[in-house]
Scaffold this active site. Structure first.
Site, PDB file in Angstrom:
ATOM      1  CG  ASP A  57      -0.361  -0.326   2.605  1.00 43.37           C
ATOM      2  OD1 ASP A  57       1.080  -0.322   2.645  1.00 43.37           O
ATOM      3  OD2 ASP A  57      -0.863  -0.571   3.547  1.00 43.37           O
TER       4      ASP A  57
ATOM      5  CG  ASN B 107      -8.895  -0.929  11.884  1.00 45.05           C
ATOM      6  OD1 ASN B 107      -7.789  -1.766  11.573  1.00 45.05           O
ATOM      7  ND2 ASN B 107      -9.236  -0.046  11.435  1.00 45.05           N
TER       8      ASN B 107
ATOM      9  CG  HIS C 150      -5.725  -1.862   8.740  1.00 46.78           C
ATOM     10  ND1 HIS C 150      -5.943  -0.642   9.350  1.00 46.78           N
ATOM     11  CD2 HIS C 150      -4.426  -2.161   8.684  1.00 46.78           C
ATOM     12  CE1 HIS C 150      -4.518  -0.066   9.489  1.00 46.78           C
ATOM     13  NE2 HIS C 150      -3.872  -0.926   9.291  1.00 46.78           N
TER      14      HIS C 150
ATOM     15  CD  GLU D   8      -8.696   1.679   7.690  1.00 49.23           C
ATOM     16  OE1 GLU D   8      -8.535   0.296   8.566  1.00 49.23           O
ATOM     17  OE2 GLU D   8      -7.829   2.653   7.853  1.00 49.23           O
TER      18      GLU D   8
HETATM   19  C1  GLP Z   1      -0.398   0.444   8.456  1.00 48.60           C
HETATM   20  C2  GLP Z   1       0.059  -0.191   7.358  1.00 48.60           C
HETATM   21  C3  GLP Z   1      -0.252  -1.892   7.591  1.00 48.60           C
HETATM   22  C4  GLP Z   1       0.259  -2.169   9.078  1.00 48.60           C
HETATM   23  C5  GLP Z   1      -0.247  -1.313  10.109  1.00 48.60           C
HETATM   24  C6  GLP Z   1       0.197  -1.912  11.225  1.00 48.60           C
HETATM   25  O1  GLP Z   1      -1.640   1.058   8.589  1.00 48.60           O
HETATM   26  N1  GLP Z   1      -0.825   0.054   6.178  1.00 48.60           N
HETATM   27  O2  GLP Z   1       0.084  -2.419   6.548  1.00 48.60           O
HETATM   28  O3  GLP Z   1       0.134  -3.379   9.079  1.00 48.60           O
HETATM   29  O4  GLP Z   1      -0.027   0.018   9.621  1.00 48.60           O
HETATM   30  O5  GLP Z   1       1.247  -1.003  11.702  1.00 48.60           O
HETATM   31  P1  GLP Z   1       2.302  -1.312  13.063  1.00 48.60           P
HETATM   32  O6  GLP Z   1       3.099  -2.606  12.662  1.00 48.60           O
HETATM   33  O7  GLP Z   1       2.992  -0.102  13.148  1.00 48.60           O
HETATM   34  O8  GLP Z   1       1.322  -1.441  14.136  1.00 48.60           O
END
Ligand code: GLP
Length: 263
Positions: A67, A136, A138, A143
């Site tokens: 993404d 959440n 995702h 989402e």
């Molecule tokens: C972002 C990314 C996700 C990732 C999420 C969790 O929203 N788009 O791909 O899994 O963050 O991030 P973290 O590892 O910092 O908790």
């Protein structure tokens, strides 16, 4: 789903990195699906060490990131392209022309998403997909309420995700509310999924993903439908699971089986 529960975040990163190293050594031109967020950083560090120590080469590997923020370009310090260069690509022998991240400043983002899908197909699909998980539930930027069949597309971020990711932006900095993300359908087509999660803040999402119903309210629950998904988590992220002992027992039995087959 294979649930691997390890004692801490370092063990999670090491276990995940080992899967990537073994896979690339078996298939040097592997196609990797990569992720951003804070969780994969430790895994990238392990892969960089493996490369520095001569245990793996990325010369023929190609990558597709999950993404990107919509509205910023790849040289913006908050872009996921910038993150990937800084955290990983700049430290290994990968050809940057073989690394793809959705184009955040595309003139036509919808066409860019369609082209991304075509590019993945042309490479023969993704061999291993690395994932983190949002609080959440995702995956990528899919989402809650995302279609479980979705493809790469423009997606609006929830308030929860914007707030969670605000820590990466300074107070007066523009924070995008839109993204380009591989879809859940795109992720389900990858050959192997390696999802990492650490810390108590992920415990509810992990429970919903592994033991909850299959539902668009927890996009990661779609991985229950994936043919080969490994969920690697620390004790804190596992703390809300009901069947912890069973998952650990499966791992012990799998190890025994591997030993027996190696004899
Ligand atoms: C972002 C990314 C996700 C990732 C999420 C969790 O929203 N788009 O791909 O899994 O963050 O991030 P973290 O590892 O910092 O908790």
């Amino acid at each position: 789903m294979k649930v691997v529960i390890l004692k801490d975040s370092d063990s999670v990163a090491a276990y995940g990195a080992d899967i990537f190293v073994k896979h690339i050594n078996k298939k040097p031109n592997a196609v990797l699906g990569l992720a951003t967020g804070s969780t994969p950083v430790a895994l990238y560090k392990k892969l960089i060490s493996a490369y520095s120590n001569g245990h793996v080469s990325f010369a023929d590997v190609s990558t597709f990131n999950l993404d990107e923020y919509l509205g910023i370009s790849g040289d913006h310090p908050q872009s996921y392209r910038y993150f990937m260069n800084q955290q990983f690509f700049d430290h290994i022998n990968i050809d940057k022309n073989s690394t793809a991240v959705p184009q955040g400043d595309a003139e036509d983002p919808i066409a860019a998403c369609e082209a991304y899908e075509t590019d993945i197909k042309q490479k023969g699909g993704i061999d291993i997909q690395l994932l983190g998980i949002g609080r959440n539930g995702h995956i990528g930027f899919n989402e809650p309420s995302s279609s479980l069949m979705s493809r790469t597309r423009v997606k609006t971020l929830t308030r929860a995700t914007i707030d969670d990711n605000a820590r990466f932006f300074s107070a007066d900095e523009y924070q995008p509310h839109l993204s380009l993300t591989m879809g859940i359908g795109t992720i389900l087509e990858t050959k192997l999924v390696v999802l990492l999660a650490t810390g108590e803040s992920k415990a509810n999402a992990i429970k919903a993903m592994v033991e909850g119903p299959l539902t668009a309210s927890c996009p990661a629950s779609a991985l229950q439908m994936h043919q080969d998904a490994v969920i690697i988590i620390d004790e804190a992220a596992a703390s809300k699971l009901l069947d912890i002992e069973f998952y650990k027992h499966i791992e012990i039995e799998n190890e025994k089986l591997k030993e027996r087959l190696a004899r």
